[in-house]
Enzyme design. Structure first.
Site, PDB file in Angstrom:
ATOM      1  N   ARG A  73       0.834  -1.207   0.000  1.00  0.00           N
ATOM      2  CA  ARG A  73       0.000   0.000   0.000  1.00  0.00           C
ATOM      3  C   ARG A  73       0.868   1.256   0.000  1.00  0.00           C
ATOM      4  NH1 ARG A  73      -3.086   2.826   4.569  1.00  0.00           N
ATOM      5  NH2 ARG A  73      -4.690   4.011   3.474  1.00  0.00           N
ATOM      6  N   HIS A 129       0.532   4.360  -2.627  1.00  0.00           N
ATOM      7  CA  HIS A 129       0.316   5.734  -2.183  1.00  0.00           C
ATOM      8  C   HIS A 129       1.470   6.647  -2.568  1.00  0.00           C
ATOM      9  CE1 HIS A 129      -3.220   5.392   0.808  1.00  0.00           C
ATOM     10  NE2 HIS A 129      -3.280   4.422  -0.087  1.00  0.00           N
ATOM     11  N   ASN A 133      -3.633   8.735   4.462  1.00  0.00           N
ATOM     12  CA  ASN A 133      -2.414   8.075   4.934  1.00  0.00           C
ATOM     13  C   ASN A 133      -2.285   7.987   6.447  1.00  0.00           C
ATOM     14  OD1 ASN A 133      -1.509   7.768   2.277  1.00  0.00           O
ATOM     15  ND2 ASN A 133      -0.485   9.753   2.283  1.00  0.00           N
ATOM     16  N   HIS A 167      -6.413  -6.192  -2.153  1.00  0.00           N
ATOM     17  CA  HIS A 167      -7.362  -6.105  -1.034  1.00  0.00           C
ATOM     18  C   HIS A 167      -7.634  -7.472  -0.410  1.00  0.00           C
ATOM     19  CE1 HIS A 167      -9.291  -1.946  -2.083  1.00  0.00           C
ATOM     20  NE2 HIS A 167      -8.012  -1.863  -1.741  1.00  0.00           N
TER      21      HIS A 167
END
Length: 384
Positions: free
Chosen positions: A121, A125, A154, A255
């Site tokens: 992740r 990001h 975040n 996910h």
């Protein structure tokens, strides 16, 4: 059995590859199960995966070898204008670079597998805001009190910073000033994917990125897709970064690991209307408060069956409506993306190859040049 048969019929009707015999979808228990993972996940705060699992703000042993076997994939993808990345970039300047990063990742995941989801992740990001330049790592300063890492998508859910710090510290001892923090993030994401997939997702990551000097909280809000996006919004968000609808579906498969704060999906729980499986919704209601807030916002795993394994379970969960976010459910709202979901659910090996290619493609977004980039001495601050 009837549900599985219906899915198989739909798979065929959408023109999927008929020569692949789909396996029956396993039966889940909403009470959870005991998957054979790297280790039992700790009770402490789990890591989230990709951009849609952060809290929604209110209106106010020894490491395995990094050598790539001849059979391992080396996916390639078009890069945006700028420096060209290449496999083996540090072969001469810092030959042990990838081994050192992998050792740091392995050490972290052996203690807490959920950190692996955080590293993947973190990569997403980073690349979606200012490109793949480690801008997400920069700490606040007097001159810039609101960097990306403090933006609502975040903070406080983004994790893995300490793994990057450990890798950078080790690298600076061996080859000071040679390896960028942006490349460390890319290698760590690759290594986490390999470890969490039990080696099934194995590929070479091109390198040669530079670290950025700009990090703005407002840009994280602008470019990271939130969990309530519909399909057209998601496709638009990915298109802005030179990624397509296929990349969207493939990368959403991440996910299957990590966890999410309740505030990211309570809008889909009763009495709110949604197509979520009622049994799944009931289980979530037992874990989440009706109105999560900053002091009461628990996390739940995104995949209750294999929460620490990077596999295709996300897609079978999606077909059964056992997914958390509006942005997940959105993948079944078009014929094209539904076909891709079905292919990924029933042809795991193909998804693994596509996931590797999509990560490499994402890792080439908006690469910095010597004019606007550097190799930081410390990943949390720009050089003087």
């Amino acid at each position: 059995m009837a549900n599985t048969l219906a899915i198989v019929i739909l798979f065929a009707s959408l023109g999927a590859v008929a020569s692949q015999a789909p396996a029956a979808a396993p039966t889940e228990s909403f009470q959870g199960s005991s998957p054979s993972d790297i280790s039992s996940p700790p009770a402490a705060a789990p890591s989230d995966t990709f951009g849609s699992s952060a809290p929604v703000p209110s209106p106010e042993g020894s490491a395995p070898s990094t050598s790539t076997p001849p059979s391992a994939m080396s996916p390639t993808s078009p890069q945006s204008a700028g420096p060209k990345l290449r496999v083996g970039f540090y072969r001469r300047s810092c030959p042990r670079a990838e081994k050192i990063v992998r050792a740091a990742v392995w050490k972290a995941l052996s203690k807490s597998p959920v950190i692996g989801a955080g590293l993947i992740r973190l990569h997403f990001h980073d690349c979606f805001v200012q490109g793949c330049d480690a801008s997400v790592l920069l700490d606040p300063t007097v001159a810039n009190p609101q960097p990306e890492k403090l933006s609502p998508p975040n903070f406080p859910s983004l994790r893995g910073f300490e793994v990057i710090d450990a890798a950078k510290k080790a690298l600076e001892k061996v080859c000071p000033g040679k390896v960028s923090c942006a490349d460390i993030i890319a290698f760590a994401s690759r290594d986490a994917s390999s470890i969490l997939s039990r080696g099934r997702i194995s590929f070479r990551m091109p390198a040669g990125r530079l670290d950025g000097r700009v990090s703005l909280s407002s840009e994280a809000l602008q470019f990271l897709p939130p969990p309530f996006f519909n399909l057209s919004q998601l496709i638009g968000s990915f298109k802005a970064k030179n990624l397509d609808a296929d990349d969207l579906v493939v990368l959403s498969g991440a996910h299957t690991i990590g966890a999410s704060h309740c505030s990211s999906f309570t809008d889909r729980l009763p009495p709110n209307p949604s197509n979520m499986n009622p049994a799944f919704a009931t289980m979530l209601q037992r874990k989440c408060p009706a109105s999560p807030n900053i002091t009461n916002d628990p996390t739940v795993v995104q995949d209750i069956v294999t929460p620490n394994r990077l596999d295709t379970r996300y897609y079978t969960n999606l077909l059964k409506h056992n997914v958390l976010f509006t942005s997940d459910a959105a993948l079944l709202t078009s014929r094209h993306t539904t076909r891709k979901v079905l292919q990924n659910a029933f042809i795991p090996r193909k998804w693994e190859r596509k996931f590797a290619r999509a990560l490499v493609k994402m890792a080439a977004i908006e690469i910095k040049t010597a004019a606007n980039g550097e190799i930081r001495n410390m990943c949390r601050v720009i050089n003087n």
